[in-house]
Design a protein around this motif. Structure first.
Motif, short mmCIF file in Angstrom:
data_model
loop_
_atom_site.label_atom_id
_atom_site.label_comp_id
_atom_site.label_asym_id
_atom_site.label_seq_id
_atom_site.Cartn_x
_atom_site.Cartn_y
_atom_site.Cartn_z
N PRO A 248 0.54 -0.84 0.33
CA PRO A 248 -0.13 -0.04 -0.16
C PRO A 248 0.83 1.01 0.55
O PRO A 248 2.31 1.29 0.24
N GLY A 249 0.41 2.33 -0.64
CA GLY A 249 1.24 3.89 -0.46
C GLY A 249 1.28 4.15 0.84
O GLY A 249 1.65 5.05 0.93
N LEU A 250 0.69 4.07 1.26
CA LEU A 250 0.36 4.29 3.01
C LEU A 250 0.83 3.31 3.76
O LEU A 250 -0.44 2.55 3.91
N ASP A 251 1.37 2.82 4.29
CA ASP A 251 1.55 1.15 5.69
C ASP A 251 1.21 1.43 6.54
O ASP A 251 2.44 1.89 7.15
N PRO A 252 0.25 1.21 7.57
CA PRO A 252 0.42 1.62 8.69
C PRO A 252 0.95 1.12 10.06
O PRO A 252 1.71 0.67 10.21
N ALA A 253 1.74 -0.10 9.61
CA ALA A 253 2.51 -1.25 9.38
C ALA A 253 3.90 -0.68 9.88
O ALA A 253 4.67 -1.18 10.60
N ALA A 254 3.93 0.26 8.52
CA ALA A 254 5.69 0.66 8.92
C ALA A 254 5.31 1.76 9.89
O ALA A 254 6.96 2.36 10.06
N MET A 255 5.17 2.42 10.41
CA MET A 255 4.70 3.62 11.18
C MET A 255 4.90 3.24 12.86
O MET A 255 5.73 1.82 13.05
N ALA B 283 6.36 10.16 3.36
CA ALA B 283 8.28 9.97 4.38
C ALA B 283 8.30 8.78 4.14
O ALA B 283 9.67 8.04 4.11
N GLN B 284 7.56 8.11 3.81
CA GLN B 284 7.65 6.50 4.01
C GLN B 284 8.42 5.93 2.42
O GLN B 284 8.82 4.90 2.51
N TRP B 285 8.32 6.63 1.43
CA TRP B 285 10.02 6.85 0.62
C TRP B 285 11.33 6.77 1.23
O TRP B 285 11.38 5.54 0.58
N ALA B 286 11.16 6.96 1.86
CA ALA B 286 12.81 7.68 2.37
C ALA B 286 12.71 6.12 3.73
O ALA B 286 14.13 6.77 3.97
N VAL C 231 9.15 15.90 17.20
CA VAL C 231 10.47 14.63 18.16
C VAL C 231 11.42 14.48 16.61
O VAL C 231 12.35 14.92 15.96
N ASP C 232 10.78 13.98 15.92
CA ASP C 232 11.52 12.49 15.08
C ASP C 232 10.52 12.46 14.32
O ASP C 232 9.66 10.99 14.46
N PHE C 233 10.30 12.91 12.80
CA PHE C 233 8.83 12.05 12.23
C PHE C 233 9.12 11.34 11.58
O PHE C 233 8.62 10.65 11.63
N TYR C 234 10.79 11.05 11.25
CA TYR C 234 10.92 9.36 10.58
C TYR C 234 10.94 8.33 11.34
O TYR C 234 10.49 7.49 10.85
N ALA C 235 11.15 8.29 12.50
CA ALA C 235 11.17 7.94 13.42
C ALA C 235 9.47 7.21 13.49
O ALA C 235 9.12 5.79 13.18
N PHE C 236 8.70 8.20 13.70
CA PHE C 236 7.21 8.15 13.72
C PHE C 236 6.43 7.18 12.15
O PHE C 236 5.79 6.49 12.39
N ALA C 237 7.11 7.95 11.44
CA ALA C 237 6.53 7.08 9.79
C ALA C 237 7.31 5.88 9.32
O ALA C 237 6.67 5.36 8.63
N CYS C 238 8.48 6.15 9.66
CA CYS C 238 9.50 4.48 9.17
C CYS C 238 9.85 3.61 10.77
O CYS C 238 10.47 2.58 9.74
N GLY C 239 9.57 3.66 11.77
CA GLY C 239 10.33 3.30 12.56
C GLY C 239 9.78 1.94 12.69
O GLY C 239 10.77 0.60 12.96
N GLY C 240 8.32 1.33 12.01
CA GLY C 240 8.03 0.11 12.03
C GLY C 240 8.94 -0.74 10.94
O GLY C 240 8.98 -1.80 11.12
N TRP C 241 8.61 0.21 10.14
CA TRP C 241 9.35 -0.87 8.53
C TRP C 241 10.71 -1.13 9.22
O TRP C 241 11.44 -1.96 8.64
N LEU C 242 11.58 0.12 9.41
CA LEU C 242 13.48 -0.17 9.91
C LEU C 242 13.33 -1.51 11.13
O LEU C 242 14.46 -2.37 10.22
N ALA C 243 12.42 -1.59 11.48
CA ALA C 243 12.94 -2.88 12.47
C ALA C 243 11.95 -3.86 11.80
O ALA C 243 13.03 -5.09 11.89
N LYS C 244 11.83 -3.99 10.81
CA LYS C 244 11.03 -5.10 9.98
C LYS C 244 11.94 -5.34 9.20
O LYS C 244 12.09 -6.60 8.50
N ASN C 245 12.52 -4.86 8.42
CA ASN C 245 13.38 -4.77 7.17
C ASN C 245 14.91 -4.26 7.18
O ASN C 245 15.39 -3.67 6.67
N PRO C 246 15.12 -5.84 8.00
CA PRO C 246 16.77 -5.88 8.26
C PRO C 246 17.47 -5.58 6.64
O PRO C 246 16.92 -6.16 5.43
#
Length: 683
Positions: free
Chosen positions: A36-43, A624-627, A51-66
């Motif tokens: 999906p173009g916006l993935d709630p699970a990636a947040m 943000a989620q493209w990044a 404070v850190d919008f990158y972590a808010f938008a991408c924190g889930g994605w970063l944790a699940k995608n080594p």
């Protein structure tokens, strides 16, 4: 040279002779998976967006995608590119099967792929494919003959040997194509790697010398000669690097435009026989050149005068072995990966053969492969949707220019005139490239690589003296990227970057306008960034700004240079904001334009929250989620030197901190990290 045991080679040949070989856990695709173009699970909703919008938008994605073991970075763009490659893998396996139903595009791409995937043939050939080129180098009897030798070798190698000859649109006459001579001949990622004296740079150079020594031994040099030869090659490369412009300097188009006639070029480098070089390169009629870096060619002249012939032979053998190593047998490939991949980029495993072969087909026969990709993956409706989105972003830019509080009427009129001349290319070329004159052999992969290199050089040089082809593309249709060309004054959006999750027509408009709208706005803003603004609407390099407006533009971009220069790239290394400023300007301007275009597109429509996010919040999360991206520290260090883009975290946080629309959407309080007191704004 170390040879593989015959039994192992036979087993390898049997397993990989057909192009249907599978890598463990991976398979070709017949259709692209949906994300999906916006993935709630990636947040990561536990993170504070102010404070850190990158972590808010991408924190889930970063944790699940080594990061996969064969990658140095892994992000949303990289994942989509990987899926595109898997689809291309399936298309190429189909195309590689001989049969009367194959069209020209399928036959050409399929035959190249089949030859590439025949690893047994590659192993049996060993170093033999390189020997023909090495014999020419070792037969060199005088430095005067070096010019003709480079003319024979370079067309299949580009800038790997000392310099490069190609063509480009004349910066001062956008109707004309000019031959161009540019600096090259370096094996490390950038000239700075040769010049810095910190501990990491010294370690890299030491490892590079060891790598070159190993290559020279694989190429047949005795151990002592290989060790001394590596030092010689590094010394020559360092001298060339010292004379080359930095990446920051090359951002100034005036620094890389020096139009010289053949006589002037010969006077610049009297020891180099340019007529012999051009004749050997198949371009004897060229008479005028843009010599991008005259100081580099002066240094080339000095090296020709001062270095002995044997030093040049050694340098050429080392550069040939490095450039050709990926296409040779396993020992060459392993040496190349150990230095360039594992050491420099922190990659744990070399890529599967199918990934390499798909990438090489895309590089060498991209418009044949692109036809197959577009037919399978790119719906005509998407092209129409993106065309509409592009027009809305352009209208937003027209309003920003017309309402600019800092531009004078004269510059506003010139900017609007340039915007009116802008052209958009969406999806794929209007006319596909013709490869019918290119000879491909299913049993000669190395030869195919060399022939496609010569074919491309000949194609480029054939443009000189002809009208500019304004329909040409510099990226292939499957590419997950986009670009603006200041000399053609056009934006180019390949089909590969217009697929979910980047453009997702199944969702509301907010995420798509945030993501793809931001991409379109980004490329459009490049027409008015620190480089693009120096070209007019027809692509000519000329000053069309009033001095007052140019000074104000510089003041506003200096704000971004100061802001992004504070951000860490990795460890103690900061972002080189003088290199990234054009992309930072484009990120900020592009997202602002996309937001205005989204407001126009949804004006009067009822907008409701979804996934716990307001419509405006969905715009920013979608952007943000493209990044979302993980990257090795080693790769971060390379990109801090070579990449004109800021790291992904700062392309989100650094950007949105400057946007009042963002702080309003998330009710950020003044003084929070994402709502600083002082902001930058250019467009």
């Amino acid at each position: 040279m170390t040879a593989r045991p015959p039994l192992a080679a036979l087993a390898l040949a049997a397993a990989l002779h057909a192009p249907s070989a599978r890598a463990a856990g991976e398979a070709p695709l017949t259709r692209l998976p949906y994300t999906p173009g916006l993935d709630p699970a990636a947040m990561d909703r536990a993170a504070d967006p102010c404070v850190d919008f990158y972590a808010f938008a991408c924190g889930g994605w970063l944790a699940k995608n080594p990061i996969p073991p064969d990658e140095s970075r892994w992000g949303v763009y990289g994942k989509l590119a990987h899926e595109n490659r898997q689809l291309l893998w399936g298309l190429l396996e189909e195309a590689a099967r001989p049969g009367p139903s194959r069209g020209d595009a399928a036959r050409q791409a399929g035959d190249y792929f089949a030859a590439c995937m025949d690893e047994g043939a590659v192993e049996r050939a060993g170093a033999a494919p390189l020997e023909a080129e090495l014999r020419q180098v070792r037969a060199l009897r005088s430095k005067r003959s070096l010019a003709a030798l480079l003319g024979r070798l370079q067309p299949s190698l580009g800038d790997e040997l000392a310099f490069d000859l190609s063509s480009e649109q004349d910066m001062k006459d956008a109707t004309r194509v000019l031959a161009v001579l540019s600096a090259g001949g370096l094996g490390l990622p950038d000239r700075d790697y040769y010049l810095k004296d910190d501990a990491r740079s010294e370690e890299i150079r030491a490892r590079y010398a060891s790598y070159l020594e190993g290559l020279l031994r694989l190429a047949g040099e005795p151990p002592e000669a290989a060790r001394a030869g590596a030092r010689t090659a590094l010394r020559l490369e360092t001298a060339l690097a010292r004379a080359a412009l930095s990446r920051v300097d090359k951002r100034d188009p005036y620094r890389v435009y020096h139009r010289l006639g053949l006589g002037q070029l010969q006077a610049l480098t009297p020891s180099f026989d340019w007529r012999a070089y051009l004749a050997a390169a198949g371009a004897p009629r060229l008479r005028v050149f843009n010599v991008t870096e005259p100081a580099f060619f002066l240094e080339l002249e000095a090296r020709l005068a001062e270095e002995p012939l044997e030093a040049w032979r050694t340098y050429l053998v080392a550069r040939l072995a490095d450039a050709r190593a990926p296409y040779l047998s396993r020992p060459f490939q392993e040496a190349h990966f150990a230095f360039h991949g594992a050491f420099l980029e922190g990659v744990k495993e070399d890529r599967a053969r199918w990934k390499k072969c798909v990438a090489w087909v895309d590089r060498d026969l991209g418009e044949a492969l692109g036809q197959l990709f577009v037919a399978r993956a790119f719906a005509p409706a998407v092209k129409a949707q993106v065309e509409d989105l592009t027009r809305r972003v352009e209208r937003a830019m027209a309003r920003r220019i017309a309402e600019s509080p800092w531009m004078t009427p004269a510059t506003q009129r010139a900017a609007l005139a340039k915007l009116a001349l802008l052209r958009n290319k969406i999806g794929y070329p209007a006319r596909w490239r013709d490869y019918r004159r290119l000879r491909l052999d299913r049993g000669d992969f190395f030869g195919n690589v060399a022939r496609t290199g010569r074919f491309e050089t000949a194609r480029q040089l054939a443009k000189v003296g002809r009208p500019v082809d304004r329909e040409a593309w510099d990226m292939t249709a499957p590419t997950v990227n986009a670009y603006y060309n200041p000399q053609l004054n056009d934006m180019n959006f390949p089909a590969g970057v217009l697929l979910p999750p980047l453009w997702d027509p199944s969702l509301d408009l907010a995420p798509g306008y945030g993501n793809t709208g931001g991409t379109i706005g980004h490329e459009l803003t490049h027409a008015f960034d620190d480089e693009g603004r120096q070209f007019d609407g027809r692509g000519n390099l000329r000053g069309w700004w009033t001095p007052e407006d140019a000074a104000e533009f510089e003041r506003r971009t200096a704000c971004l240079v100061e802001q992004f220069g504070r951000y860490p790239a990795v460890d103690e290394v900061k972002v080189n904001s003088r290199l990234t400023v054009g992309e930072d300007v484009a990120d900020l301007g592009g997202t602002t334009l996309a937001y205005l275009a989204w407001q126009e597109a949804t004006r009067g429509q009822p907008l409701a929250p979804r996934d716990g996010l307001t419509p405006a919040q969905r715009f920013f999360v979608g952007n943000a989620q493209w990044a979302c991206e993980n990257e090795t520290d080693e790769a971060k260090r390379v990109h801090a030197v070579t990449d004109a883009h800021s790291p992904p975290r700062w392309r989100v946080n650094g950007l949105f901190a400057n946007m009042p629309e963002f702080r309003e959407a998330f009710a950020c309080r003044a003084g929070q990290p994402m709502a600083p007191e002082h902001v930058c704004r250019v467009w």
